[in-house]
Design a protein around this motif. Structure first.
Motif, short mmCIF file in Angstrom:
data_model
loop_
_atom_site.label_atom_id
_atom_site.label_comp_id
_atom_site.label_asym_id
_atom_site.label_seq_id
_atom_site.Cartn_x
_atom_site.Cartn_y
_atom_site.Cartn_z
N THR A 235 42.77 42.35 40.33
CA THR A 235 42.08 41.82 40.38
C THR A 235 41.25 43.26 41.50
O THR A 235 41.56 43.97 42.02
CB THR A 235 42.85 40.81 41.64
N ARG A 236 40.07 43.02 40.94
CA ARG A 236 39.06 43.79 41.59
C ARG A 236 38.25 42.82 43.00
O ARG A 236 37.28 42.34 42.52
CB ARG A 236 37.47 45.01 40.91
N THR A 237 38.21 43.95 44.22
CA THR A 237 37.73 43.05 45.19
C THR A 237 36.67 44.32 45.96
O THR A 237 36.80 45.30 45.94
CB THR A 237 38.30 42.70 46.59
N PRO A 238 35.31 44.13 46.03
CA PRO A 238 34.14 44.91 46.59
C PRO A 238 34.47 45.09 47.85
O PRO A 238 35.41 43.97 48.85
CB PRO A 238 32.75 44.42 46.17
N LEU A 239 34.37 46.46 48.38
CA LEU A 239 34.22 47.13 49.22
C LEU A 239 32.92 47.97 50.14
O LEU A 239 32.24 47.59 49.25
CB LEU A 239 35.74 47.77 49.85
N GLU A 240 32.61 48.61 51.25
CA GLU A 240 31.64 48.98 51.96
C GLU A 240 31.27 50.26 50.62
O GLU A 240 32.00 50.79 50.74
CB GLU A 240 31.99 49.10 52.69
N GLY A 241 30.06 50.13 51.01
CA GLY A 241 29.60 51.35 50.44
C GLY A 241 29.52 51.66 48.77
O GLY A 241 29.89 52.21 48.10
N GLY A 242 30.44 50.30 47.83
CA GLY A 242 30.40 50.33 46.44
C GLY A 242 32.32 51.10 46.27
O GLY A 242 31.99 50.57 45.41
N ALA A 243 32.99 50.87 47.63
CA ALA A 243 33.88 51.21 47.40
C ALA A 243 34.59 50.24 46.59
O ALA A 243 34.59 49.14 46.61
CB ALA A 243 35.19 51.84 48.53
N TYR A 244 35.65 50.10 45.92
CA TYR A 244 36.83 48.68 45.80
C TYR A 244 37.97 48.93 45.36
O TYR A 244 38.08 50.00 45.57
CB TYR A 244 36.15 48.57 44.18
N ARG A 245 38.63 47.86 45.99
CA ARG A 245 39.78 47.46 45.24
C ARG A 245 40.76 46.99 44.51
O ARG A 245 39.97 45.36 43.72
CB ARG A 245 40.32 47.02 46.85
N LEU A 246 41.49 47.86 43.56
CA LEU A 246 42.39 47.66 42.91
C LEU A 246 43.70 46.98 42.37
O LEU A 246 44.02 47.89 42.85
CB LEU A 246 42.11 48.52 41.49
N ALA A 247 43.83 45.71 42.63
CA ALA A 247 45.29 45.53 42.84
C ALA A 247 45.97 44.94 41.64
O ALA A 247 45.38 44.08 41.13
CB ALA A 247 45.73 44.46 43.66
N CYS A 248 46.94 45.07 41.09
CA CYS A 248 47.65 44.10 39.79
C CYS A 248 49.00 43.61 41.04
O CYS A 248 49.91 43.82 41.33
CB CYS A 248 48.52 45.26 39.23
N THR A 249 48.99 42.84 39.98
CA THR A 249 50.58 42.12 40.57
C THR A 249 51.16 41.63 39.01
O THR A 249 50.27 41.75 37.95
CB THR A 249 49.69 40.24 41.20
N GLY A 250 52.32 40.76 38.48
CA GLY A 250 53.27 40.61 37.90
C GLY A 250 54.49 41.86 37.76
O GLY A 250 55.26 41.97 39.32
N ASP A 251 54.24 42.88 37.32
CA ASP A 251 56.10 43.92 36.84
C ASP A 251 55.58 44.71 37.92
O ASP A 251 56.75 45.65 38.09
CB ASP A 251 55.57 43.90 35.34
#
Length: 121
Positions: free
Chosen positions: A74-90
């Protein structure tokens, strides 16, 4: 070499439990030898890493065992063009990256269940 893994090795000693893994490129595949026996993965497979957010776009395997990982991203936009990349599963982890894909931080769970955060200084 370029974007393709050529070789990876891992030797893990976790309180006396030893795990060894080797992976190398051969022809159109990545061949892995690990505790679960031999694996043949696609040529673009790579060990899970948090430094390069583009790794989420390819098949990934566990650094210690060579086991192919089943991950949802899952990619979530953050302030200033930054982003959070999260993984689930294994793996249950999340990274923060600058707009230019520079790694800023990574949070995951330690073996004891505690939260571990790595941050760029």
């Amino acid at each position: 070499q370029g974007e393709r893994l050529q070789r990876a090795t891992s030797h893990l000693d976790r309180n006396g439990r030893i795990t060894d893994m080797t992976a190398h490129a051969e022809g159109g595949a990545i061949l892995i030898t690990g505790p679960d026996g031999p694996q043949r993965l696609p040529a673009d497979a790579a060990p899970l890493t948090w430094w390069n957010p583009h790794q989420a776009e390819r098949p990934l395997f566990d650094n210690d065992s060579g086991k192919p990982l089943k991950l949802q991203w899952t990619r979530t936009p953050l302030e200033g063009g930054a982003y959070r990349l999260a993984c689930t599963g294994d793996s249950e982890s999340a990274g923060t990256y600058a707009a230019n894909d520079t790694w800023l931080a990574w949070t995951t769970k330690g073996d004891d269940g505690s939260v571990v955060t790595y941050e760029r200084i």
